[in-house]
Write a protein that holds these residues in place. Structure first.
Motif, PDB file in Angstrom:
ATOM      1  N   TYR A 166      35.483  50.184  33.409  1.00 39.14           N
ATOM      2  CA  TYR A 166      34.558  49.063  33.582  1.00 39.14           C
ATOM      3  C   TYR A 166      34.451  48.325  32.254  1.00 39.14           C
ATOM      4  N   GLY A 196      39.701  55.252  35.802  1.00 42.27           N
ATOM      5  CA  GLY A 196      38.911  54.085  36.160  1.00 42.27           C
ATOM      6  C   GLY A 196      38.272  53.488  34.925  1.00 42.27           C
ATOM      7  N   GLY A 221      42.427  45.306  38.675  1.00 42.58           N
ATOM      8  CA  GLY A 221      41.123  45.443  39.294  1.00 42.58           C
ATOM      9  C   GLY A 221      40.556  44.104  39.706  1.00 42.58           C
ATOM     10  N   HIS A 224      36.892  41.469  39.559  1.00 43.05           N
ATOM     11  CA  HIS A 224      35.777  41.148  38.684  1.00 43.05           C
ATOM     12  C   HIS A 224      34.810  40.199  39.362  1.00 43.05           C
ATOM     13  N   TYR A 259      36.128  45.636  37.041  1.00 47.14           N
ATOM     14  CA  TYR A 259      36.231  46.996  37.567  1.00 47.14           C
ATOM     15  C   TYR A 259      37.704  47.265  37.866  1.00 47.14           C
ATOM     16  N   SER A 260      38.268  48.299  37.209  1.00 49.96           N
ATOM     17  CA  SER A 260      39.719  48.454  37.247  1.00 49.96           C
ATOM     18  C   SER A 260      40.132  49.894  37.521  1.00 49.96           C
ATOM     19  N   HIS A 265      32.408  40.793  34.489  1.00 50.44           N
ATOM     20  CA  HIS A 265      32.278  42.216  34.773  1.00 50.44           C
ATOM     21  C   HIS A 265      33.550  42.632  35.516  1.00 50.44           C
TER      22      HIS A 265
END
Length: 384
Positions: A222, A220, A283, A285, A256-257, A254
């Motif tokens: 960020y 994961g 992800g 964002h 998130y993946s 921002h």
């Protein structure tokens, strides 16, 4: 430089294709069998020093859906000095990687700094990493900061109707009043890219000093950073057929993946090696700036990213020489309902007429973004 980049890619791809046929269960004639069975050297300290030529390219104009490209985000290429040190203690390892375009003012890499205060070209990259390895499986953590300065160059705004003259671009920086940038005008900007990642690496075969080794990674990530972004607004109260307005705003993303990666390394009997790492990261964002409150429309706010490398080197066990290419890319599509925090001026994309959306009014925003960080490098390792 472009020719060198293409040549390096061709060389690495060809070597990768040749080495892809190598298998660990191949029976090698003597004395090669003993050499291919040799276990990798397990150093306590690994360090390198080197240099690289790095770029940041904004390629959003290739994918933008709203008219012609209005701005060009310029970051001059940087010659970076590279340093790296890693310590291995039983099952635990940790280290730091640092790249800088100059040795003075080496602090404050994690702090935002306005481009107006930092007029000379500057780029820095710092990565802290640690890992826990057991039975070939490794859990790794990375904390990365990338800081650089660039300039926003106006290309002018050309309305669809084509009859009005080319208009200035309206730019809303992170600090200070709105700027009207006529065609050719530039405005400085800077950013810090923060990247936090945790990854589980799973080997596919037993590692040897020579031969092929492959592994898969899942983890994961960020990421956050700020950059000028052309935003396309739809005013629900505007007349049909003339509902799109554009402005450029310093905007923070921002991301998130979830990441999945593939790594392969092949070292020949002559100790020449090639290594290839390709991640697939996808992800969602959210974005924000000082001029609007945004409510993202998922799943439309998505980002595809990747950070990989291709390299070719020569391994002398305690000394290693390596050259290659590394890269990071971000490709995003954004869509959100927004509420304006203050009065904002725009131009109609069709007619070029000025429009003011008042504080508190609502609109829909969309944007597309494609950017690439990449560089070519040469470095020397020492292992002991």
């Amino acid at each position: 430089m472009r020719s060198a980049f293409i040549l390096a890619v061709v060389i690495v791809v060809v070597i990768s294709a040749i080495s892809a046929g190598a298998q660990d269960n191949v029976v090698y004639p003597q004395p090669y069998a003993a050499k291919y069975a040799e276990m990798p050297y397990d150093p306590f300290i690994t360090a390198y020093a080197g240099t690289g030529y790095y770029y940041w390219n904004d390629l959003s104009g290739l994918i933008e859906s709203s008219g012609e490209k209005a701005v060009e985000q310029k970051v001059e290429p940087y010659v970076m000095k590279k340093f790296y040190v890693k310590a291995d203690l039983w099952i635990f390892n940790a280290g730091i990687e640092y790249l800088t375009s100059r040795f003075t003012d080496m602090g404050n890499i994690t702090e935002e700094q306005s481009a107006e205060e930092q007029q000379d070209p500057l780029a820095r990259y710092m990565r802290f990493f640690s890992g826990l390895q057991l039975g070939g499986v490794e859990l790794k953590g990375n904390l990365t900061y990338r800081k650089f300065q660039g300039a926003l160059k106006s290309l002018g705004m050309k309305p669809y109707d084509g009859t009005p003259p080319i208009l200035p671009v309206l730019y809303y920086p992170a600090n200070g009043p709105k700027q009207e940038l006529a065609k050719g005008d530039e405005a400085p900007w800077s950013t810090v890219v923060r990247d936090y990642e945790i990854v589980l690496s799973i080997p596919m075969n037993e590692r040897r000093r020579r031969g092929m080794f492959t592994s898969y990674e899942i983890g994961g990530r960020y990421t956050s950073y700020s950059a000028p972004q052309k935003l396309r607004f739809t005013d629900p109260e505007a007349a049909p057929g003339d509902t799109y307005f554009s402005a450029v705003m310093q905007t923070t993303y921002h991301i998130y993946s979830l990441s999945v990666g593939y790594r392969t390394r092949y070292q020949t009997i002559s100790d020449v090696y090639v290594e290839f790492y390709a991640p697939g990261v996808f992800g969602f964002h959210r974005f924000e700036n000082d001029y609007l409150d945004a409510r993202p429309k998922y799943p439309f706010n998505f980002t595809a990213t990747g950070r990989g490398h291709l390299c070719l080197g020569y391994d002398l066990k305690h000394v290693r020489l390596e050259g290659g290419i590394d890269y990071t890319y971000y490709c995003s599509y954004s869509k959100a309902d927004v509420k304006l925090k203050e009065d904002i001026d725009y131009y109609s994309e069709r007619t070029g007429d000025p429009v003011t959306l008042t504080q508190g009014s609502k609109a829909e925003v969309s944007a597309m973004r494609l950017e690439l960080f990449w560089g070519v490098y040469l470095q020397a390792y020492i292992l002991f």
